[in-house]
Design a protein around this motif. Structure first.
Motif, PDB file in Angstrom:
ATOM      1  N   ALA A   1       8.274   5.563 -10.161  1.00 29.61           N
ATOM      2  CA  ALA A   1       9.623   5.052  -9.917  1.00 29.61           C
ATOM      3  C   ALA A   1      10.186   5.690  -8.657  1.00 29.61           C
ATOM      4  CB  ALA A   1      10.523   5.371 -11.103  1.00 29.61           C
ATOM      5  N   GLY A   2      10.825   4.855  -7.821  1.00 30.02           N
ATOM      6  CA  GLY A   2      11.359   5.404  -6.583  1.00 30.02           C
ATOM      7  C   GLY A   2      12.104   4.366  -5.771  1.00 30.02           C
ATOM      8  N   THR A   3      12.572   4.766  -4.616  1.00 31.35           N
ATOM      9  CA  THR A   3      13.371   3.936  -3.729  1.00 31.35           C
ATOM     10  C   THR A   3      12.494   3.022  -2.885  1.00 31.35           C
ATOM     11  OG1 THR A   3      15.114   5.592  -3.563  1.00 31.35           O
ATOM     12  CG2 THR A   3      14.967   3.993  -1.767  1.00 31.35           C
ATOM     13  N   PHE A   4      12.887   1.748  -2.786  1.00 35.39           N
ATOM     14  CA  PHE A   4      12.316   0.830  -1.797  1.00 35.39           C
ATOM     15  C   PHE A   4      13.445  -0.105  -1.389  1.00 35.39           C
ATOM     16  CE2 PHE A   4       7.989  -1.162  -0.572  1.00 35.39           C
ATOM     17  CZ  PHE A   4       8.448  -1.395   0.709  1.00 35.39           C
ATOM     18  N   GLU A   5      13.993   0.102  -0.193  1.00 40.74           N
ATOM     19  CA  GLU A   5      15.170  -0.636   0.245  1.00 40.74           C
ATOM     20  C   GLU A   5      14.900  -1.430   1.519  1.00 40.74           C
ATOM     21  OE1 GLU A   5      18.298   2.201   0.723  1.00 40.74           O
ATOM     22  OE2 GLU A   5      18.518   2.566  -1.433  1.00 40.74           O
ATOM     23  N   ALA A   6      15.627  -2.556   1.663  1.00 37.11           N
ATOM     24  CA  ALA A   6      15.517  -3.427   2.834  1.00 37.11           C
ATOM     25  C   ALA A   6      16.708  -3.210   3.760  1.00 37.11           C
ATOM     26  CB  ALA A   6      15.469  -4.881   2.396  1.00 37.11           C
ATOM     27  N   LYS A  62       0.821  -1.209   0.000  1.00 41.15           N
ATOM     28  CA  LYS A  62       0.000   0.000   0.000  1.00 41.15           C
ATOM     29  C   LYS A  62       0.860   1.267   0.000  1.00 41.15           C
ATOM     30  CE  LYS A  62      -4.054  -1.701  -0.359  1.00 41.15           C
ATOM     31  NZ  LYS A  62      -4.914  -1.367  -1.521  1.00 41.15           N
ATOM     32  N   CYS A  63       1.998   1.229   0.684  1.00 36.70           N
ATOM     33  CA  CYS A  63       2.923   2.362   0.605  1.00 36.70           C
ATOM     34  C   CYS A  63       3.439   2.521  -0.824  1.00 36.70           C
ATOM     35  CB  CYS A  63       4.098   2.166   1.564  1.00 36.70           C
ATOM     36  SG  CYS A  63       3.720   2.480   3.300  1.00 36.70           S
ATOM     37  N   ALA A  64       3.763   1.399  -1.468  1.00 35.51           N
ATOM     38  CA  ALA A  64       4.250   1.451  -2.851  1.00 35.51           C
ATOM     39  C   ALA A  64       3.196   2.038  -3.778  1.00 35.51           C
ATOM     40  CB  ALA A  64       4.642   0.050  -3.311  1.00 35.51           C
ATOM     41  N   GLN A  65       1.936   1.649  -3.565  1.00 35.97           N
ATOM     42  CA  GLN A  65       0.852   2.166  -4.394  1.00 35.97           C
ATOM     43  C   GLN A  65       0.627   3.662  -4.197  1.00 35.97           C
ATOM     44  OE1 GLN A  65      -2.596  -0.223  -3.486  1.00 35.97           O
ATOM     45  NE2 GLN A  65      -1.600  -2.140  -4.080  1.00 35.97           N
ATOM     46  N   ASN A  66       1.185   4.199  -3.116  1.00 39.43           N
ATOM     47  CA  ASN A  66       1.013   5.620  -2.809  1.00 39.43           C
ATOM     48  C   ASN A  66       2.358   6.324  -2.611  1.00 39.43           C
ATOM     49  OD1 ASN A  66      -2.114   6.056  -2.266  1.00 39.43           O
ATOM     50  ND2 ASN A  66      -1.543   4.060  -1.432  1.00 39.43           N
ATOM     51  N   ASN A  67       3.404   5.824  -3.280  1.00 36.54           N
ATOM     52  CA  ASN A  67       4.731   6.410  -3.067  1.00 36.54           C
ATOM     53  C   ASN A  67       4.882   7.785  -3.703  1.00 36.54           C
ATOM     54  OD1 ASN A  67       4.917   5.427  -5.755  1.00 36.54           O
ATOM     55  ND2 ASN A  67       7.133   5.109  -5.557  1.00 36.54           N
ATOM     56  N   ASP A  68       3.925   8.183  -4.533  1.00 38.66           N
ATOM     57  CA  ASP A  68       3.942   9.551  -5.041  1.00 38.66           C
ATOM     58  C   ASP A  68       3.674  10.544  -3.919  1.00 38.66           C
ATOM     59  OD1 ASP A  68       1.310   8.469  -4.892  1.00 38.66           O
ATOM     60  OD2 ASP A  68       0.548  10.021  -6.246  1.00 38.66           O
ATOM     61  N   VAL A 114       6.410  -6.778  -4.069  1.00 37.97           N
ATOM     62  CA  VAL A 114       5.963  -5.463  -4.533  1.00 37.97           C
ATOM     63  C   VAL A 114       6.356  -5.263  -5.992  1.00 37.97           C
ATOM     64  CG1 VAL A 114       6.359  -2.969  -4.295  1.00 37.97           C
ATOM     65  CG2 VAL A 114       5.955  -4.367  -2.255  1.00 37.97           C
ATOM     66  N   ARG A 115       7.595  -5.632  -6.324  1.00 39.92           N
ATOM     67  CA  ARG A 115       8.075  -5.496  -7.706  1.00 39.92           C
ATOM     68  C   ARG A 115       7.284  -6.406  -8.655  1.00 39.92           C
ATOM     69  NH1 ARG A 115      10.989  -0.839  -7.057  1.00 39.92           N
ATOM     70  NH2 ARG A 115      12.703  -1.092  -5.574  1.00 39.92           N
ATOM     71  N   GLU A 116       7.056  -7.657  -8.207  1.00 36.44           N
ATOM     72  CA  GLU A 116       6.348  -8.623  -9.060  1.00 36.44           C
ATOM     73  C   GLU A 116       4.955  -8.139  -9.433  1.00 36.44           C
ATOM     74  OE1 GLU A 116       6.384 -12.272  -6.922  1.00 36.44           O
ATOM     75  OE2 GLU A 116       8.452 -12.790  -7.487  1.00 36.44           O
ATOM     76  N   LYS A 117       4.285  -7.475  -8.501  1.00 32.35           N
ATOM     77  CA  LYS A 117       2.926  -7.010  -8.765  1.00 32.35           C
ATOM     78  C   LYS A 117       2.899  -5.597  -9.346  1.00 32.35           C
ATOM     79  CE  LYS A 117       0.424 -10.000  -5.546  1.00 32.35           C
ATOM     80  NZ  LYS A 117      -0.456 -10.605  -6.556  1.00 32.35           N
ATOM     81  N   GLY A 118       4.081  -5.035  -9.578  1.00 30.68           N
ATOM     82  CA  GLY A 118       4.139  -3.690 -10.155  1.00 30.68           C
ATOM     83  C   GLY A 118       3.431  -2.664  -9.298  1.00 30.68           C
ATOM     84  N   ALA A 119       3.611  -2.770  -7.983  1.00 30.95           N
ATOM     85  CA  ALA A 119       2.836  -1.941  -7.060  1.00 30.95           C
ATOM     86  C   ALA A 119       3.328  -0.499  -6.961  1.00 30.95           C
ATOM     87  CB  ALA A 119       2.838  -2.574  -5.671  1.00 30.95           C
ATOM     88  N   MET A 120       4.590  -0.242  -7.325  1.00 28.46           N
ATOM     89  CA  MET A 120       5.126   1.127  -7.195  1.00 28.46           C
ATOM     90  C   MET A 120       4.376   2.059  -8.149  1.00 28.46           C
ATOM     91  SD  MET A 120       7.721   1.041  -4.944  1.00 28.46           S
ATOM     92  CE  MET A 120       9.024   2.232  -5.312  1.00 28.46           C
ATOM     93  N   LYS A 121       3.732   3.075  -7.587  1.00 20.71           N
ATOM     94  CA  LYS A 121       2.962   3.982  -8.429  1.00 20.71           C
ATOM     95  C   LYS A 121       3.858   4.804  -9.335  1.00 20.71           C
ATOM     96  CE  LYS A 121      -0.779   7.345  -8.358  1.00 20.71           C
ATOM     97  NZ  LYS A 121      -1.781   8.039  -7.515  1.00 20.71           N
TER      98      LYS A 121
END
Length: 415
Positions: free
Chosen positions: A57-62, A20-26, A48-55
């Protein structure tokens, strides 16, 4: 305006939060997720990457972090530049993460009350034992801390506030949580078994006649006929939101009811009677010290593993009774969620979905300034309407029935 989110935890709820954060990373900016086991965080980011959830392009780090190490969490907040921390780790880490947020100035959001591993169902109100002790410090430093922003606690607190705002006087708040789904396993819990069982092995506290009262698990039951899921047996349980709602609305009776089937009750009763749900360590014949409850947790299915085959729906809501213009009135404010739909969207089951979506809605409101309170708040102390707007937009629509009291017959109207 605040940006950049750090998620603490890597379980089923954290997976929902991440999606949900990825879907709203804008809106939310750079995203980070951390737990003791970095590989779990990597797996969530991969989903998240597999489902193309990032709204966008941006950072998502572990990251790897021990969330019970306040200094380490504070260092990670600074390293990532996170201005909002969503804590969906174990209930045992709340105070450490909260302290790190107070130290760094980051906004803090959690979904459950703090617990200590060797204590169960402490003296009410529970929030006063831990979180509320930091309220004045949050105010002094201008740090936003939103407590219990999952579904229950969380959304149900907002449901209560909304209904009460429509009344002249509130008389009672009954929170009802029914999971009418099926996971197909012989026995499993829908979230962390250790936390799940701890809720049910101690004293059940509820607020009635403006005082705390006590009962035991499964001693007080009621059949609720709810929308979509139909008649369902539920029992009074101890729960976080009772403690804040009773403090904010002391004139109202406040109770929490959770649905259980006979099979769950039978297995739970056997485990408890054998001493296998104890949080206190014991020694085996070989001299090993073990905590029975942790052993039970180790042999039960991981709640996240239930998602692929979970079917059915949940219905969670508040029945709030009071008066308006001298007449009795009641509101049932609720949500219905679907396990299969949750899995298809984010790879988690419905219980994780209902718990994980709300803190992201809260984070969006903090980011946009509407809930950036710069002090400590429980959800019912904040305006529920923008919360409902965000919840509806990102997957958990609110429904409302209103009616007068007419004996057993309720003249419900949907609004």
């Amino acid at each position: 305006m605040k940006k950049n989110v750090l998620i603490i935890g890597a379980g089923g709820v954290a997976q929902v939060v991440a999606h949900k954060c990825a879907q709203n990373n804008d809106i939310l900016g750079d995203l980070h997720i951390a737990s003791r086991t970095k590989s779990k965080c990597d797996a969530i980011i991969e989903s998240v990457r597999e489902k193309g959830a990032m709204k966008v392009a941006g950072t998502f780090e572990a990251h790897q972090v021990n969330a019970r190490d306040t200094a380490a969490v504070a260092d990670l907040i600074r390293k990532t530049g996170a201005q909002i921390v969503i804590n969906v780790g174990s209930a045992f880490v709340n105070m450490y993460v909260l302290d790190a947020c107070i130290e760094t100035g980051a906004a803090y959001i959690d979904t459950a009350i703090h617990e200590e591993p060797d204590k169960i169902c402490e003296t009410p109100p529970w929030y006063a034992n831990y979180e509320w002790k930091k309220r004045d410090l949050c105010t002094e430093k201008g740090v936003t801390a939103i407590l219990g922003a999952g579904f229950d606690p969380g959304v149900v607190n907002a449901f209560a506030r909304f209904a009460i705002d429509q009344m002249d006087e509130v008389k009672s708040i009954d929170i009802v949580d029914i999971n009418a789904g099926s996971h197909g396993k012989y026995f499993a819990t829908n979230f962390d078994p250790e936390i799940n069982f701890r809720e049910f092995t101690g004293t059940v506290y509820y607020w009635e006649d403006q005082q705390w009262k006590e009962t035991s698990m499964f001693a007080s039951g009621h059949k609720w006929d709810l929308p979509v899921v139909g008649p369902s047996q539920a029992y009074q349980s101890g729960h976080d939101e009772v403690h804040s709602l009773a403090t904010n609305y002391p004139q109202a009776d406040v109770r929490f009811w959770m649905g259980f089937g006979d099979h769950y009750i039978n297995v739970f009763t056997v485990l408890k009677n054998l001493g296998l749900l104890s949080e206190q360590p014991v020694k085996t014949a070989e001299g090993l010290e073990v905590v029975p409850l942790k052993v039970v947790k180790a042999v039960l299915p991981d709640p996240a593993s239930l998602a692929p085959n979970y079917t059915g729906k949940t219905c969670i809501g508040d029945l709030v009774k009071g008066t308006k213009d001298g007449k009795d009135v009641e509101y049932f404010v609720y949500n219905v969620a679907d396990h299969k739909e949750a899995y298809e969207e984010v790879g988690s089951q419905g219980i994780s979905y209902t718990a994980g979506v709300p803190p992201v809605a809260a984070a969006i409101l903090v980011a946009q300034g509407e809930w950036d309170a710069k002090t400590m708040k429980n959800v019912e102390e904040l305006d529920p309407k923008p919360f409902f707007t965000q919840l509806d937009r990102i997957g958990l629509p609110t429904r409302v029935l209103v009616g007068g009291l007419k004996g057993e017959d309720k003249a419900w109207t949907e609004i």
